[in-house]
Enzyme design. Structure first.
Site, PDB file in Angstrom:
ATOM      1  N   ASN A  31     -10.132  -0.111   0.873  1.00  0.00           N
ATOM      2  CA  ASN A  31      -8.672  -0.068   0.826  1.00  0.00           C
ATOM      3  C   ASN A  31      -8.202  -0.510  -0.561  1.00  0.00           C
ATOM      4  OD1 ASN A  31      -5.933  -0.557   1.010  1.00  0.00           O
ATOM      5  ND2 ASN A  31      -6.025  -1.533   3.021  1.00  0.00           N
ATOM      6  N   CYS A  57       0.827  -1.225   0.000  1.00  0.00           N
ATOM      7  CA  CYS A  57       0.000   0.000   0.000  1.00  0.00           C
ATOM      8  C   CYS A  57       0.853   1.265   0.000  1.00  0.00           C
ATOM      9  CB  CYS A  57      -0.939  -0.007   1.198  1.00  0.00           C
ATOM     10  SG  CYS A  57      -1.969  -1.467   1.263  1.00  0.00           S
ATOM     11  N   HIS A 111      -3.062   6.841   3.861  1.00  0.00           N
ATOM     12  CA  HIS A 111      -3.545   5.611   3.237  1.00  0.00           C
ATOM     13  C   HIS A 111      -4.901   5.267   3.836  1.00  0.00           C
ATOM     14  CE1 HIS A 111      -3.960   1.633   1.802  1.00  0.00           C
ATOM     15  NE2 HIS A 111      -3.561   1.017   2.916  1.00  0.00           N
TER      16      HIS A 111
END
Ligand code: COA
Length: 326
Positions: free
Chosen positions: A283, A113, A253
């Site tokens: 996500n 990520c 994030h």
């Protein structure tokens, strides 16, 4: 004096939407549990035949259009992704061909990520060294392709999309002020996909054993994520002699709204200084920061000279931050 400055952003997500209600019919979960524990209400999911490069390309076209840059001006294309269309060629090369970016080197990097911040950091170095003038940086994923829709701990979180930014060598002091990157492979197996690589190539058995899907120890990831995001953010601030309150917008994030809230609290930032779109996107791994950056940009939340802090954490483990003067 010159800096690497983001002069255009773009994003894209599949049109198909998977709601919490849809998931209630697939695994033992509830809309209430998902919203309370993660902040996610829906996510975008690619159809069969929609690879990562599709969304990377669409996001790139929008970013180039905003920047007023034509593809043949690009020196480089860097894509952060853990879900490339295939092992090779890279998403970067596929997008390079689709854009007709004839002068650009192109490659992918795998940093979970944190992929977009890693890619941004590499691009910043190439521009600061004088080797490149214009670089397209992309974060793009179709995590749904490696998500087990029988595993309620992961399938409620992960999703698909792409974000892109055009980085340009510009005069003045606006642009990337610093980037900080970290890793700790000791935590690799807290979030990983066992099968499909050279360690465990695809066989009938690996497929039967569901080895081609992400496995995650969510609770352990959660705790380390907060600590790591805090470290990366605070280092960015101290490196630039900036106090917490001076940050105009934190774009973290989008992993879990409770993680975002915890970071905001540790950085003493009020909700209006923290950008979140996790409720609609879930996500999207390496795509999460650039999608959020593009949405904040198009919502006119990024004003000239604003201090923007990007902060991410992901599989590897990797984590990192970038401080920008917009
Ligand atoms: N629906 C309902 N119950 C669920 C569930 C779901 N989708 N997923 C897990 N549960 C259950 C668990 O089985 C457990 O039940 P038990 O107490 O009877 O054993 C209970 O809920 C609590 O599980 P736990 O894993 O401790 O929940 P949590 O508060 O840590 O939330 C995550 C789980 C995955 C949402 C959270 O840990 C998380 O977001 N982690 C970080 C993930 C992440 O950021 N990953 C990517 C990094 S980039």
């Amino acid at each position: 004096m010159y800096k690497a400055r983001i002069i255009g952003t773009g994003s894209s997500a599949p049109s198909k939407v998977l709601t919490n209600k849809d998931l209630e019919n697939m695994v033992d979960t509830s809309d209430e549990w998902i919203v309370t524990r993660t902040g996610i209400k829906q996510r975008h999911i690619a159809e069969n035949g929609e690879p990562t490069s599709k969304f990377a390309y669409q996001a790139s076209v929008k970013a180039l259009e905003m920047a007023g840059v034509s593809p043949d001006q690009l020196d480089m294309i860097i894509v952060g992704s853990v879900t490339p269309d295939m092992a090779t060629p890279s998403v970067g090369c596929i997008v390079q061909h689709q854009l007709k970016a004839t002068q650009a080197a192109a490659f992918d990097i795998s940093a979970g990520c944190t992929g977009f911040i890693y890619a941004l950091s590499i691009a910043n170095s190439y521009i600061k060294s004088g080797m490149c003038q214009k670089i397209l940086v992309i974060g793009a994923e179709t995590l749904s392709k490696i998500t087990d829709y029988q595993d309620r701990t992961t399938c409620i979180i992960f999703a698909d999309g792409a974000g892109a930014a055009v980085l340009s060598k510009e005069e003045g002091d606006r642009g990337i002020l610093s980037t900080h990157l970290y890793s700790d492979g000791a935590y690799g197996k807290l979030l990983y996909m066992p099968g499909g690589g050279s360690a465990l190539p695809a066989t009938y058995k690996t497929i039967d054993d569901r080895e081609h899907y992400l496995k995650m120890d969510g609770n352990k990831v959660f705790k380390i994520a907060i600590k790591s995001l805090e470290e990366a953010a605070l280092t960015a601030l101290s490196h630039n002699n900036i106090t917490e309150g001076t940050v105009d917008l934190l774009i973290p994030h989008q992993a879990n709204s409770r993680i975002i809230d915890a970071i905001a609290k540790r950085l003493k930032l009020p909700p209006e200084k923290v950008f979140s779109n996790i409720d609609t996107y879930g996500n999207t791994s390496a795509a999460s920061v650039p999608i959020a950056l593009d949405e904040a940009n198009r919502q006119k939340k990024l004003k000239e000279n604003h201090l923007i802090l990007l902060d991410a954490f992901g599989a590897g483990f990797t984590w990192g931050s970038a401080l920008l003067r917009w």
